[in-house]
Design an enzyme around this catalytic site. Structure first.
Site, mmCIF file in Angstrom:
data_model
loop_
_atom_site.group_PDB
_atom_site.id
_atom_site.type_symbol
_atom_site.label_atom_id
_atom_site.label_comp_id
_atom_site.label_asym_id
_atom_site.label_seq_id
_atom_site.Cartn_x
_atom_site.Cartn_y
_atom_site.Cartn_z
ATOM 1 N N ASP A 123 0.830 -1.208 0.000
ATOM 2 C CA ASP A 123 0.000 0.000 0.000
ATOM 3 C C ASP A 123 0.858 1.248 0.000
ATOM 4 O OD1 ASP A 123 -2.479 -1.047 0.097
ATOM 5 O OD2 ASP A 123 -2.712 -0.893 2.261
ATOM 6 N N LYS A 144 -3.394 3.042 -2.875
ATOM 7 C CA LYS A 144 -4.446 3.960 -3.308
ATOM 8 C C LYS A 144 -4.094 5.342 -2.796
ATOM 9 C CE LYS A 144 -7.445 0.274 -1.985
ATOM 10 N NZ LYS A 144 -7.517 -0.163 -0.604
ATOM 11 N N MET A 255 -7.640 9.534 9.084
ATOM 12 C CA MET A 255 -8.319 9.928 7.829
ATOM 13 C C MET A 255 -9.254 11.112 8.091
ATOM 14 S SD MET A 255 -9.254 6.171 6.283
ATOM 15 C CE MET A 255 -9.882 5.483 7.793
HETATM 16 N N1 SAH Z 1 -4.089 0.622 9.342
HETATM 17 C C1 SAH Z 1 -3.543 1.950 9.506
HETATM 18 C C2 SAH Z 1 -4.563 3.027 9.238
HETATM 19 C C3 SAH Z 1 -5.100 3.048 7.834
HETATM 20 S S1 SAH Z 1 -6.136 4.401 7.528
HETATM 21 C C4 SAH Z 1 -2.930 2.074 10.902
HETATM 22 O O1 SAH Z 1 -3.153 1.219 11.774
HETATM 23 O O2 SAH Z 1 -2.188 3.031 11.109
HETATM 24 C C5 SAH Z 1 -4.993 5.594 6.890
HETATM 25 C C6 SAH Z 1 -4.803 6.727 7.878
HETATM 26 O O3 SAH Z 1 -3.824 6.388 8.836
HETATM 27 C C7 SAH Z 1 -4.285 8.015 7.267
HETATM 28 O O4 SAH Z 1 -5.312 8.773 6.645
HETATM 29 C C8 SAH Z 1 -3.766 8.711 8.489
HETATM 30 O O5 SAH Z 1 -4.821 9.236 9.267
HETATM 31 C C9 SAH Z 1 -3.162 7.566 9.256
HETATM 32 N N2 SAH Z 1 -1.708 7.409 9.000
HETATM 33 C C10 SAH Z 1 -1.091 6.294 8.632
HETATM 34 N N3 SAH Z 1 0.254 6.483 8.550
HETATM 35 C C11 SAH Z 1 0.464 7.760 8.908
HETATM 36 C C12 SAH Z 1 1.649 8.567 9.029
HETATM 37 N N4 SAH Z 1 2.851 8.087 8.790
HETATM 38 N N5 SAH Z 1 1.494 9.862 9.418
HETATM 39 C C13 SAH Z 1 0.272 10.356 9.689
HETATM 40 N N6 SAH Z 1 -0.860 9.643 9.566
HETATM 41 C C14 SAH Z 1 -0.778 8.366 9.194
#
Ligand code: SAH
Length: 344
Positions: A123, A144, A255
């Site tokens: 991803d 995506k 998000m």
């Molecule tokens: N499964 C992931 C979340 C997926 S949804 C988890 O557990 O982290 C995707 C969201 O995760 C993004 O829109 C943002 O809100 C957050 N996110 C993931 N990586 C990030 C990063 N390095 N910095 C800031 N936000 C992040």
């Protein structure tokens, strides 16, 4: 122990059956070694010429008896032996949580699964920049960007299942943790429905680690004893705003950039006070990481130029980070003052 050896142009003998040794062969080839193969202990008809004295023997334990004698001979002859893990069972899927985007926060389980992969579907938010170092598998970007679906969810599931059914070891590498807004449950269900063995390697979720990158603890004694993780993908209902505002702990939103105005207004309507501290942490652990701190009443204006990926934090814990930062800055100021006084 980890050893980094320059194998460029070196003769390496990889032992073990074709199936067990396939990833090891690719790894040594990728490292620039001249790879020779021995697939059965006494030398099969198809193994071709063997080096006189290899620089290294990479021994993949395929469970066959007979390798011990060979390895013993190598040791006696002073040829170094590196014991390599065999390939895992053929044709399975591993959902791997890749953490927030830095290899530092990959688990050992994630690293092992990547090493064992024949193909990796990754991803956008997975730690992709280092992937070629971590796996010899084929890399497929199914990432995506928001509003711009490259490969649809059902198609990703189909690709994973099809690859596993042809005998490949499939890694599905996802950002953060696969079960936190990651559609991991759907991907597991797709594998189960197709009778493909599947397992999940949990990852470090951005919900906790990204606030931490900005110095914000999601819980703190006497400040917050709970935290709630919310998806801001779609606006919340009035009822949800009310529940959230009434909880009293830390609220973490993923998000949430697109729906920030609705969230802030909704929480205000639900009675949360305007001076409740808030932080937006963008691009945690990545180049350009940035933290914007404001309060519920002012965050929409303060965060106009903030963009995804970002984690929002609402709660008194944001002040803990500020206090720690001020403390660290004050300490640094004192150090500088002391140094200049000593110099004078
Ligand atoms: N499964 C992931 C979340 C997926 S949804 C988890 O557990 O982290 C995707 C969201 O995760 C993004 O829109 C943002 O809100 C957050 N996110 C993931 N990586 C990030 C990063 N390095 N910095 C800031 N936000 C992040």
């Amino acid at each position: 122990m980890q050893l980094n050896i320059d194998l460029n142009g070196r003769e390496v003998l990889v032992t073990g059956s074709e199936k067990s040794a396939r990833q090891a062969v690719r790894r040594y080839q990728a490292a620039g070694a001249i790879v020779y193969r021995l697939s059965v202990p006494d030398g099969g008809p198809n193994d071709g010429p063997l080096p006189e004295r290899p620089f290294l023997v990479a021994a993949v334990d395929d469970g066959e008896p007979g390798w011990d004698a060979l390895l013993q001979r190598c040791r006696e002859a002073g040829i170094p032996v590196s014991v390599e893990p065999p390939a895992g069972p053929e044709g399975h899927v591993t959902l791997v949580g890749g953490g927030p985007g830095t290899v530092d926060l990959l688990t050992v389980g994630a690293v092992n699964a990547l090493r064992d992969a024949d193909v990796v579907f990754y991803d956008r938010l997975a730690p992709c920049s280092e992937l070629t170092r971590l796996t010899s598998g084929e890399l497929v970007d199914v990432g995506k960007t928001p509003g711009h679906h490259k490969v649809g969810q059902r198609d990703i599931e189909k690709l994973m299942v099809e690859a596993a059914l042809t005998g490949k070891n499939v890694v599905r590498l996802k950002g953060g943790d696969p079960y936190v807004f990651g559609r991991g449950g759907e991907e597991v269900a797709a594998c189960v429905a197709a009778n493909v063995p599947v397992r999940v390697v949990s990852g470090v979720t951005s919900a906790i680690s990204v606030p931490a990158a900005a110095g914000i603890p999601v819980t703190h004694r006497e400040v917050s004893h709970m935290f709630t993780v919310v998806s801001g993908h779609a606006p919340l209902t009035e009822k949800e705003h009310k529940h959230l505002a009434g909880l009293g702990g830390t609220i973490v939103i993923l998000m949430g950039i697109g729906t920030l105005p609705q969230l802030a207004a909704g929480l205000r309507r639900a009675g949360m006070q305007a001076d409740m501290p808030m932080a937006v942490v963008e691009r945690g652990y990545r180049p350009g990481q940035r933290t914007t701190i404001a309060d519920l009443g002012s965050i929409v204006t303060a965060a106009t130029d903030c963009s995804n990926p970002a984690v929002l934090v609402i709660g008194e814990v944001v002040r803990v980070a500020e206090a720690n930062r001020n403390h660290a800055e004050a300490a640094a100021d004192l150090d500088r003052l002391a140094a200049s006084l000593l110099e004078a």
